[in-house]
Enzyme design. Sequence first.
Site, mmCIF file in Angstrom:
data_model
loop_
_atom_site.group_PDB
_atom_site.id
_atom_site.type_symbol
_atom_site.label_atom_id
_atom_site.label_comp_id
_atom_site.label_asym_id
_atom_site.label_seq_id
_atom_site.Cartn_x
_atom_site.Cartn_y
_atom_site.Cartn_z
ATOM 1 N N ASN A 222 2.183 -0.113 9.882
ATOM 2 C CA ASN A 222 3.132 0.281 10.946
ATOM 3 C C ASN A 222 3.891 -0.889 11.545
ATOM 4 O O ASN A 222 4.194 -0.901 12.745
ATOM 5 C CB ASN A 222 2.392 1.026 12.073
ATOM 6 C CG ASN A 222 2.000 2.419 11.655
ATOM 7 O OD1 ASN A 222 2.851 3.211 11.271
ATOM 8 N ND2 ASN A 222 0.707 2.701 11.681
ATOM 9 N N GLY B 134 1.024 -3.652 4.580
ATOM 10 C CA GLY B 134 0.233 -2.461 4.883
ATOM 11 C C GLY B 134 1.075 -1.197 4.999
ATOM 12 O O GLY B 134 2.317 -1.231 4.981
ATOM 13 N N HIS B 135 0.359 -0.103 5.182
ATOM 14 C CA HIS B 135 0.957 1.236 5.210
ATOM 15 C C HIS B 135 2.040 1.392 6.287
ATOM 16 O O HIS B 135 1.979 0.771 7.350
ATOM 17 C CB HIS B 135 -0.144 2.277 5.460
ATOM 18 C CG HIS B 135 -0.861 2.068 6.770
ATOM 19 N ND1 HIS B 135 -0.410 2.582 7.953
ATOM 20 C CD2 HIS B 135 -1.978 1.368 7.073
ATOM 21 C CE1 HIS B 135 -1.211 2.234 8.934
ATOM 22 N NE2 HIS B 135 -2.182 1.477 8.426
ATOM 23 N N ASP B 136 3.007 2.212 5.978
ATOM 24 C CA ASP B 136 4.021 2.648 6.959
ATOM 25 C C ASP B 136 4.834 1.487 7.534
ATOM 26 O O ASP B 136 5.265 1.541 8.693
ATOM 27 C CB ASP B 136 3.350 3.448 8.098
ATOM 28 C CG ASP B 136 2.482 4.581 7.562
ATOM 29 O OD1 ASP B 136 3.013 5.382 6.774
ATOM 30 O OD2 ASP B 136 1.274 4.622 7.882
ATOM 31 N N THR C 131 0.833 -1.208 0.000
ATOM 32 C CA THR C 131 0.000 0.000 0.000
ATOM 33 C C THR C 131 0.866 1.257 0.000
ATOM 34 O O THR C 131 1.558 1.498 -0.988
ATOM 35 C CB THR C 131 -1.066 -0.054 1.114
ATOM 36 O OG1 THR C 131 -0.423 0.036 2.382
ATOM 37 C CG2 THR C 131 -1.900 -1.327 1.026
#
Length: 201
Positions: free
Chosen positions: A149, A129-131, A111
């Site tokens: 994260n 996923g993000h970050d 992402t």
Amino acid sequence: VSIVVVGAGGHGREVADVAEACGFVVAGFVDDGSPDVAPLERRGLALVDPDALDGLHPFVLGLGGGALRAAVADRLATVAWADPLVHPLASMGSDVELGVGTVVAAGARLTTNIRAGVHVYIGPNATIGHDTTLGDCATVLPGATVSGNVAIGAAATIGTGANVLQGLTVGEGATVGAGAVVTHDVPAGATVAGVPARPLG
Ligand SMILES: CC(C)(COP(=O)(O)OP(=O)(O)OC[C@H]1O[C@@H](n2cnc3c(N)ncnc32)[C@H](O)[C@@H]1OP(=O)(O)O)[C@@H](O)C(=O)NCCC(=O)NCCS
């Protein structure tokens, strides 16, 4: 443009498929073991001598184990590593940075704001996923789901179909078993498995 795949086993042949889908011509496989050459020959490829190739083609590591990829990358310090190979059927979001030699297989989804080091492998249908960050030579096996994260350490492995929940750290060299649900940080070098994931043994 041609490319050399290091490792002529099943993982190497899968990486060769990704390279071909990215438009490369595979010049051959480098392998100092005794791989089964029949599957190579069926696709018109062969083992090649790395000394005869050095400097002529970029190389990519087709070795499933992250620690092995790290060791072989050290041994082959003089070769030029391929830019990241992202299968055209993978989906890449915004602000994604991948290091050299990293391979993203078909169906993987990354992402946004993701950083991966060198020689990372993200298998078919894995989700990142993000970050999230992935250290050098990290491995995310098919269908694993890494939430937002998350920090995955160098040469750590996320087993097939495993889930790593948001905000967690999987330490350097750790292994998450197939199908595990990781709900706590995993220490460096540890192996965890199960739902919820617990240290194995
Ligand atoms: C967790 C893992 C690293 C353990 O490997 P190992 O140390 O060789 O463990 P063993 O195979 O000797 O199994 C030890 C015990 O753990 C259990 N076990 C193994 N993997 C497990 C898993 N993923 N989830 C739950 N239990 C698991 C075994 O059933 C065995 O239990 P038993 O002693 O009651 O019979 C490994 O099984 C695994 O899941 N690796 C991920 C690999 C992967 O995803 N491969 C896909 C490639 S595409």
